[in-house]
Design a protein around this motif. Structure first.
Motif, mmCIF file in Angstrom:
data_model
loop_
_atom_site.group_PDB
_atom_site.id
_atom_site.type_symbol
_atom_site.label_atom_id
_atom_site.label_comp_id
_atom_site.label_asym_id
_atom_site.label_seq_id
_atom_site.Cartn_x
_atom_site.Cartn_y
_atom_site.Cartn_z
ATOM 1 N N SER A 153 -9.314 -1.328 -3.175
ATOM 2 C CA SER A 153 -7.826 -0.488 -3.055
ATOM 3 C C SER A 153 -7.566 -0.516 -0.897
ATOM 4 N N GLU A 154 -6.328 -0.564 -0.841
ATOM 5 C CA GLU A 154 -5.696 0.375 0.973
ATOM 6 C C GLU A 154 -4.679 0.914 0.070
ATOM 7 N N VAL A 155 -4.821 2.004 0.756
ATOM 8 C CA VAL A 155 -3.777 2.729 0.939
ATOM 9 C C VAL A 155 -3.602 3.575 1.643
ATOM 10 N N SER A 156 -2.171 3.744 2.004
ATOM 11 C CA SER A 156 -1.494 4.270 3.384
ATOM 12 C C SER A 156 -2.062 5.628 3.846
ATOM 13 N N ASN A 205 0.343 -1.293 -0.142
ATOM 14 C CA ASN A 205 0.118 0.014 0.116
ATOM 15 C C ASN A 205 0.717 1.528 0.286
ATOM 16 N N THR A 254 -3.259 2.423 7.308
ATOM 17 C CA THR A 254 -4.599 2.371 6.275
ATOM 18 C C THR A 254 -6.050 2.523 5.865
#
Length: 495
Positions: free
Chosen positions: A51-54, A23, A38
């Motif tokens: 999706s996964e994001v930081s 991520n 995240t």
């Protein structure tokens, strides 16, 4: 990429909070890194995780600011043709990946795939305009001898970049509005820290990737993803930040303005767009334009049609045609070609619109079409006889709802149309040039569209708010001027 740290130049080290993961959505000095925390990006139609994001924190803010400062010092005198080449190259790559970008926009925003494709083409246009303006950013000579004491002096001024610009973008046009901030800022020679929408950051991340592929120097753009509440105050208040450019809601804009301190601000804070339809207008054209302007992008459009004032002589005919066309719009999965309306950004927003509509109906409004919610999908809705005190009238709806009003007195109608705190565009449909000029002059807005929907926008034209929302201008040429300052050169020939 090293697990814990990446060495940047001789003086800047960027460290992540944990081992790198997949991520890696925080960009600092050309390196994509991750973070401990995240967040999930959700497709609001079926609640699936895209999706996964930081999630960035204040340490990332400090690193991004230092990176941006160093990049500005290295690149502020980069030749304009090189800046233009990077922007033109990015535009070409965006178009080459049109469907990929469109799918991403549709998934993270709920915007129909047709509307998403249009946004991609607009993004490419915005980047190309920025490339053109990069080589046109010229000053003028100054007539110093125009006043006593200025004899034997010659000189000129030029436009210089401000330095580090913080750009905060919304979810509703996540690609093109990012381009409207990055393109002009880079064209002028600034460095940028981009904070994309926490609901829809993926399109903006892809845009930055394309800029890097096109030759953007490391550190010229840095990206901080995650929750603004965790780090935005430190970001916008930094004395190393020369300007904050923000598109979004009034509440967040007010917080930014209070925290920013003494620096340049440019803000677009939304609107409540009025449209006036006269008896002598082309009614079919007016209906078609107003239906499109009301429901394009699920109504999550700061210049979308929200209030329509129709002259009494054609009110019933206009209303019938408007209801008929609205009822034909197809609601459903935003990725399916042929569907006109996808979900709103999330179910919470759909429930807000549902509550606003129910409140208006309970207080006497007539529901003409729509009024149905299915999860995050809210069906295109029109009402009439809505009280002026209702949120649908006095606030920005930012959803697929429009209110219709008959009128007989144009002056009173213009006064009603102006009875909001924030405005950007208005519109009038008429065959009479005198009426068009009267309404254009008297509507208290920043742009008037004649025989067109209020949501028409050319990316080259000046764009921004009026009234309380009047804080700078977008539109590439005009944004570049906001993102520069003038520097004067004067030579005394008698020396």
């Amino acid at each position: 990429m090293p697990a814990l740290a990446t060495k940047l130049n001789d003086s800047l080290t960027v460290s992540s909070d944990s081992e790198q993961n997949s991520n890696n959505t925080i960009l600092i000095n050309g390196d994509w890194i991750g973070a401990k925390q995240t967040m999930s990006i959700i497709n609001s139609f079926d609640n699936s995780i895209i999706s996964e994001v930081s999630c960035a924190n204040n340490d990332h803010v400090d690193q991004a600011i230092q990176s941006a400062r160093q990049a500005f010092k290295r690149n502020q005198y980069q030749p304009s043709h090189q800046r233009a080449d990077i922007l033109k190259g990015a535009a070409q790559k965006v178009l080459a990946r049109l469907e990929e970008f469109a799918q991403t926009i549709a998934l993270e925003t709920g915007k129909s795939i047709v509307a998403a494709r249009k946004e991609v083409t607009r993004c490419a246009n915005t980047l190309n305009l920025s490339a053109e303006e990069a080589t046109r950013l010229t000053g003028e000579t100054v007539k110093f001898d125009s006043f006593t004491g200025g004899e034997n002096r010659i000189g000129f001024y030029e436009h210089m970049p401000l330095g580090v610009i913080v750009a905060i973008t919304p979810f509703n046009d996540p690609l093109n509005l990012a381009a409207h901030k990055l393109g002009p800022a880079l064209a002028a020679g600034n460095s940028v820290i981009l904070k994309p929408s926490q609901q829809a950051p993926l399109s903006a991340i892809k845009l930055v990737e394309v800029l890097i592929e096109s030759g953007l120097p490391a550190g010229q753009v840095n990206v901080l993803t995650g929750y603004a509440r965790d780090f935005a105050e430190q970001l916008v208040s930094s004395k190393d930040v020369a300007m904050v450019t923000y598109t979004g809601g009034e509440a967040s804009g007010e917080i930014i303005a209070k925290n920013a301190g003494i620096k340049k601000l440019a803000m677009e804070l939304g609107a409540n767009s009025p449209v006036i339809v006269m008896n002598d207008s082309n009614i079919d054209k007016a209906v078609e334009s107003c239906v499109s302007g009301s429901y394009w992008a699920v109504g999550q459009n700061c210049i979308g049609v929200q209030r329509i004032y129709i002259e009494q002589g054609i009110y019933q005919q206009f209303k019938a045609k408007f209801i008929e066309q609205t009822a034909q719009l197809k609601v459903g999965d935003q990725l399916i070609d042929g569907n006109d309306i996808g979900p709103m950004i999330n179910e919470t927003e759909a429930k807000r619109i549902e509550n606003w509509v129910n409140s208006a109906v309970n207080k006497g409004a007539n529901l003409l079409v729509g009024g149905k919610r299915d999860g995050a999908c809210y069906y295109p809705t029109a009402l009439d006889n809505v009280a002026q005190s209702e949120n649908l009238i006095c606030q920005e709806a930012f959803g697929p709802v429009v209110s219709l009003f008959p009128f007989s007195d144009l002056d009173e109608t213009i006064e009603l149309a102006n009875n909001v705190e924030f405005s950007i565009h208005g519109a009038v449909f008429t065959a009479n040039i005198n009426t068009a000029m009267k309404v254009s002059r008297e509507l208290d807005v920043a742009g008037v569209m004649v025989n067109d929907s209020s949501d028409y926008r050319l990316d080259a034209m000046p764009f921004g708010g009026a009234k309380r929302g009047s804080m700078g201008r977008e539109g590439v040429k005009f944004a570049i001027k906001e993102m520069t300052h003038t520097k004067v050169f004067c030579m005394n020939l008698d020396a």
